[in-house]
Design an enzyme around this catalytic site. Structure first.
Site, PDB file in Angstrom:
ATOM      1  N   ASP A   4       0.854  -1.186   0.000  1.00 38.15           N
ATOM      2  CA  ASP A   4       0.000   0.000   0.000  1.00 38.15           C
ATOM      3  C   ASP A   4       0.897   1.245   0.000  1.00 38.15           C
ATOM      4  O   ASP A   4       1.661   1.466   0.939  1.00 38.15           O
ATOM      5  CB  ASP A   4      -0.837  -0.062   1.299  1.00 38.15           C
ATOM      6  CG  ASP A   4      -2.087   0.786   1.253  1.00 38.15           C
ATOM      7  OD1 ASP A   4      -2.062   1.829   0.576  1.00 38.15           O
ATOM      8  OD2 ASP A   4      -3.069   0.404   1.917  1.00 38.15           O
TER       9      ASP A   4
ATOM     10  N   ASP B  89      -2.883   4.788  -2.209  1.00 38.01           N
ATOM     11  CA  ASP B  89      -3.777   5.504  -1.306  1.00 38.01           C
ATOM     12  C   ASP B  89      -4.188   6.864  -1.890  1.00 38.01           C
ATOM     13  O   ASP B  89      -3.338   7.578  -2.433  1.00 38.01           O
ATOM     14  CB  ASP B  89      -3.021   5.723   0.024  1.00 38.01           C
ATOM     15  CG  ASP B  89      -3.912   6.220   1.137  1.00 38.01           C
ATOM     16  OD1 ASP B  89      -4.871   5.516   1.483  1.00 38.01           O
ATOM     17  OD2 ASP B  89      -3.636   7.312   1.671  1.00 38.01           O
TER      18      ASP B  89
ATOM     19  N   GLU C 140      -7.025   4.169  -4.985  1.00 40.85           N
ATOM     20  CA  GLU C 140      -8.169   4.568  -4.166  1.00 40.85           C
ATOM     21  C   GLU C 140      -8.569   5.978  -4.583  1.00 40.85           C
ATOM     22  O   GLU C 140      -7.769   6.907  -4.479  1.00 40.85           O
ATOM     23  CB  GLU C 140      -7.797   4.548  -2.681  1.00 40.85           C
ATOM     24  CG  GLU C 140      -9.008   4.810  -1.805  1.00 40.85           C
ATOM     25  CD  GLU C 140      -8.653   5.292  -0.410  1.00 40.85           C
ATOM     26  OE1 GLU C 140      -9.452   5.077   0.500  1.00 40.85           O
ATOM     27  OE2 GLU C 140      -7.587   5.903  -0.225  1.00 40.85           O
TER      28      GLU C 140
ATOM     29  N   HIS D 274     -10.851  -1.152   5.573  1.00 37.54           N
ATOM     30  CA  HIS D 274     -10.500  -0.704   6.921  1.00 37.54           C
ATOM     31  C   HIS D 274     -11.030   0.677   7.267  1.00 37.54           C
ATOM     32  O   HIS D 274     -10.758   1.181   8.355  1.00 37.54           O
ATOM     33  CB  HIS D 274      -8.969  -0.723   7.050  1.00 37.54           C
ATOM     34  CG  HIS D 274      -8.328   0.254   6.105  1.00 37.54           C
ATOM     35  ND1 HIS D 274      -8.382   0.105   4.733  1.00 37.54           N
ATOM     36  CD2 HIS D 274      -7.671   1.409   6.320  1.00 37.54           C
ATOM     37  CE1 HIS D 274      -7.775   1.119   4.164  1.00 37.54           C
ATOM     38  NE2 HIS D 274      -7.329   1.931   5.099  1.00 37.54           N
ATOM     39  N   ASP D 275     -11.716   1.321   6.318  1.00 42.69           N
ATOM     40  CA  ASP D 275     -12.291   2.648   6.579  1.00 42.69           C
ATOM     41  C   ASP D 275     -13.806   2.593   6.696  1.00 42.69           C
ATOM     42  O   ASP D 275     -14.457   3.628   6.876  1.00 42.69           O
ATOM     43  CB  ASP D 275     -11.948   3.620   5.438  1.00 42.69           C
ATOM     44  CG  ASP D 275     -10.455   3.903   5.315  1.00 42.69           C
ATOM     45  OD1 ASP D 275      -9.754   3.856   6.342  1.00 42.69           O
ATOM     46  OD2 ASP D 275     -10.010   4.166   4.189  1.00 42.69           O
TER      47      ASP D 275
HETATM   48  O1  TEU Z   1      -8.537   6.856   2.984  1.00 42.99           O
HETATM   49  C1  TEU Z   1      -8.990   7.920   2.248  1.00 42.99           C
HETATM   50  C2  TEU Z   1     -10.307   8.493   2.556  1.00 42.99           C
HETATM   51  O2  TEU Z   1     -10.610   9.593   2.134  1.00 42.99           O
HETATM   52  C3  TEU Z   1     -11.257   7.780   3.382  1.00 42.99           C
HETATM   53  O3  TEU Z   1     -11.721   6.587   3.118  1.00 42.99           O
HETATM   54  C4  TEU Z   1     -11.339   8.335   4.725  1.00 42.99           C
HETATM   55  O4  TEU Z   1     -10.969   7.403   5.683  1.00 42.99           O
HETATM   56  C5  TEU Z   1     -12.744   8.779   4.952  1.00 42.99           C
HETATM   57  O5  TEU Z   1     -13.149   9.539   3.888  1.00 42.99           O
HETATM   58  C6  TEU Z   1     -12.833   9.600   6.177  1.00 42.99           C
HETATM   59  O6  TEU Z   1     -14.178   9.937   6.373  1.00 42.99           O
HETATM   60  C7  TEU Z   1      -7.209   6.492   2.869  1.00 42.99           C
HETATM   61  C8  TEU Z   1      -6.921   5.321   3.764  1.00 42.99           C
HETATM   62  O7  TEU Z   1      -7.660   4.222   3.328  1.00 42.99           O
HETATM   63  C9  TEU Z   1      -7.227   5.722   5.182  1.00 42.99           C
HETATM   64  O8  TEU Z   1      -7.105   4.662   6.075  1.00 42.99           O
HETATM   65  C10 TEU Z   1      -6.279   6.844   5.534  1.00 42.99           C
HETATM   66  O9  TEU Z   1      -6.598   7.334   6.807  1.00 42.99           O
HETATM   67  C11 TEU Z   1      -6.341   7.977   4.528  1.00 42.99           C
HETATM   68  O10 TEU Z   1      -6.317   7.538   3.185  1.00 42.99           O
HETATM   69  C12 TEU Z   1      -5.153   8.876   4.695  1.00 42.99           C
HETATM   70  O11 TEU Z   1      -3.994   8.214   4.276  1.00 42.99           O
END
Ligand code: TEU
Ligand code: CA
Length: 544
Positions: free
Chosen positions: A96, A196, A246, A320-321
């Site tokens: 990642d 990411d 992403e 994970h989000d």
């Molecule tokens: O996530 C990006 C992102 O914008 C989201 O899914 C975010 O967690 C959500 O919108 C918040 O409400 C990525 C990663 O997957 C996440 O775990 C990280 O925290 C983020 O980027 C920053 O690197």
């Protein structure tokens, strides 16, 4: 050419997957010890969330050194062994890459803070008075997206946490540095990468206030994003590897460009529109029941148009989000098994590459926490305070956090019904839900009707029937948006997939299943009445 269309990819949130040394934190050797499990599941690739050196303010998405392994996760040798052993079992490994920002503990940022102009240009610093940030943009984790540095008299941009400073991709040196990172890891034998929030890397030439939204319309799918991605892919020679970007608040047309092979950017994208159908007015921290009409419409539009324009989706509900899908779009109390299987069918049979997020395959649910102290995620803790400041009661705020917290997806993998779900013999860094006593790998491996057994079948079907990987898709109208149905077609073989998204029994006769159709898979053991669907019922028909 790679095989990502017929592959199934498994996401590992390393911190919560398997702990090998009893410190309560999942690690690389923990993953190594479960490769057999993943092989048995039928997985082709694993995507491991960031395991680089990091202060862990955002659990590794705040990288302090792209070239070293975080000691809490293991050593470089552990990483190399994992990559080698996985490959030996026919499982590719994807890392990642967090390239939109670095931790403020990264050496580049430290040099920038020390006033070195070369490194200040690695980030996005703007002049301005200490009282007023350069723009009114809001950080994704709450509060201003700018932080003032008094001794420099400047602000730096952080779209995420204040310790995650956005990189300046307009600086060619930054782009060269990041290519070096890719080449370093490619040489270790990786098979692919997840990038990411990669559609946020290109910031606008002029920074202006956003009087309509939080600023995202200015930097999502920004002016040079396609050019920078093409350059990164070309100069690192990763075009034939599996890559997924992403894409935060993206658009369909941009996703076509990110993934159409002619563009030579990425294999596929994650987009999130379908995971906002329960956001009230588009706001994550305002609850509303999932709008199923909107969900169906989004799937139909994205699936059919990505196909028409030659793009490729990653299909998924969990990561994970996100909260757990069975708790969010299913019913984890009354129809736990049925709804988990139905939601899996929906994603695995669509056109795209399916992702399984650890624990989804056994029907893991949202947390059962009753106090804010049990939460760990920086975003949840920030928003809890913001909700209180907005005047919500503690109870209301906690309820919203419970529904929306990223920690819902971050609880330890439930391997057994024993202590800590078999995740660790120490104290887990985050609490294990009580339901691990009956929702766990061990129990489901011994049950032919389990959610786990069902996932194995879905994954195997993709390899057996080319129509699943290669077929065209067309959505079918069942007369109600509460049924999502579509057909896939490839060289004369046709699949019809039907999913009842509700806890009601529904009439599905409008779809018109041919009487000679055979059932390939269903979550209902005695499926006899093809015109009527039981709660959360799903069936996949094959007609030749
Ligand atoms: O996530 C990006 C992102 O914008 C989201 O899914 C975010 O967690 C959500 O919108 C918040 O409400 C990525 C990663 O997957 C996440 O775990 C990280 O925290 C983020 O980027 C920053 O690197
Ligand atoms: Ca550990």
């Amino acid at each position: 050419m790679n095989d990502f269309k017929k592959s199934t990819i498994y996401q590992i949130y390393i911190k919560s997957f398997k702990d090998s040394n009893a410190d309560g934190i999942g690690d690389l050797n923990g993953i190594r010890s479960e490769l057999g499990y993943l092989k048995d599941l039928g997985i082709d690739y694993i995507w491991i969330t960031p395991c680089f050196r990091s202060p862990m303010n955002d659990n590794g998405y705040d990288v302090a050194d792209y070239y070293s392994i975080n000691p809490i996760f293991g050593t470089m040798e552990d990483a190399e062994s994992l990559i080698r052993e996985a490959r030996g079992m026919g499982i590719g490994v994807m890392f990642d890459m967090v390239f939109n920002h670095t931790s403020t503990e990264h050496e580049w940022f430290r040099k920038a803070l020390a006033g070195d102009p070369e490194y200040m240009d690695y980030y996005i610093f703007k002049d301005g008075p200490a009282e007023t940030p350069p723009t009114n943009w809001v950080s994704k984790f709450g509060g201003s997206a700018w932080e003032y540095v008094p001794h420099l008299g400047k602000w730096y941009l952080h779209l995420f946490d204040v310790t995650q400073a956005d990189l300046n991709w307009d600086n060619p040196r930054v782009r060269e540095e990041l290519k070096k990172v890719i080449l370093f890891w490619k040489a270790k034998g990786l098979n692919g990468f997840r990038f990411d929030v990669v559609n946020l890397i290109s910031k606008p030439a002029v920074f202006e206030d956003d009087f309509i939204g939080d600023g995202r319309r200015f930097y999502s799918d920004g002016p040079h994003v396609h050019e920078y991605l093409k350059e990164l892919v070309r100069d690192t020679g990763i075009e034939d590897m599996v890559t997924v970007g992403e894409m935060s608040s993206t658009s369909l047309d941009n996703c076509v460009r990110y993934t159409n092979p002619a563009e030579r950017e990425l294999s596929m994208v994650f987009s999130f529109h379908h995971l906002k159908v329960d956001y009230k007015d588009g706001f994550k921290w305002a609850l509303k029941p999932a709008d199923l009409s909107e969900l169906r419409r989004l799937f139909k539009d994205w699936q059919e148009q990505m196909q028409e324009k030659g793009g490729w989706n990653a299909t998924f509900f969990c990561n994970h989000d996100q909260p757990r899908t069975v708790s969010r779009f299913g019913d984890d109390r009354n129809y736990w098994k049925e709804s988990a299987k139905m939601l899996a069918t929906l994603t695995h049979m669509m056109r795209g590459t399916p992702y399984v997020y650890q624990g989804e395959e056994i029907g893991m649910t949202n947390v059962d926490y009753s106090s804010i102290d049990q939460y760990r995620d920086v975003e949840s803790l920030n928003y809890y305070q913001i909700l209180l400041d907005e005047g919500k009661s503690r109870e209301e705020a906690l309820h919203i956090i419970h529904e929306r917290s990223r920690d819902n997806g971050r609880t330890p993998m439930q391997w057994t019904g024993g202590e800590n779900g078999g995740f660790t013999s120490g104290t887990p860094w985050i609490g294990v839900p009580a339901n691990h006593t009956f929702i766990n790998v061990e129990a489901e491996e011994n049950d032919a009707d389990s959610i786990l057994a069902y996932y194995k079948k879905l994954i195997a079907l993709r390899k057996e029937y080319p129509v699943i990987a290669e077929g065209t898709i067309r959505f079918l109208d069942a007369g109600t948006d509460e049924i999502i149905a579509y057909e896939r077609e490839y060289k004369g073989s046709r699949l019809i997939v039907i999913c009842n998204m509700t806890a009601q029994s529904l009439d599905a006769s409008g779809i018109g299943i041919p009487s000679n159709a055979q059932i390939l898979i269903s979550n209902s053991c005695e499926k006899t009445d093809i015109g009527r669907l039981k709660p959360y019922e799903t069936a996949v028909y094959l007609t030749v």
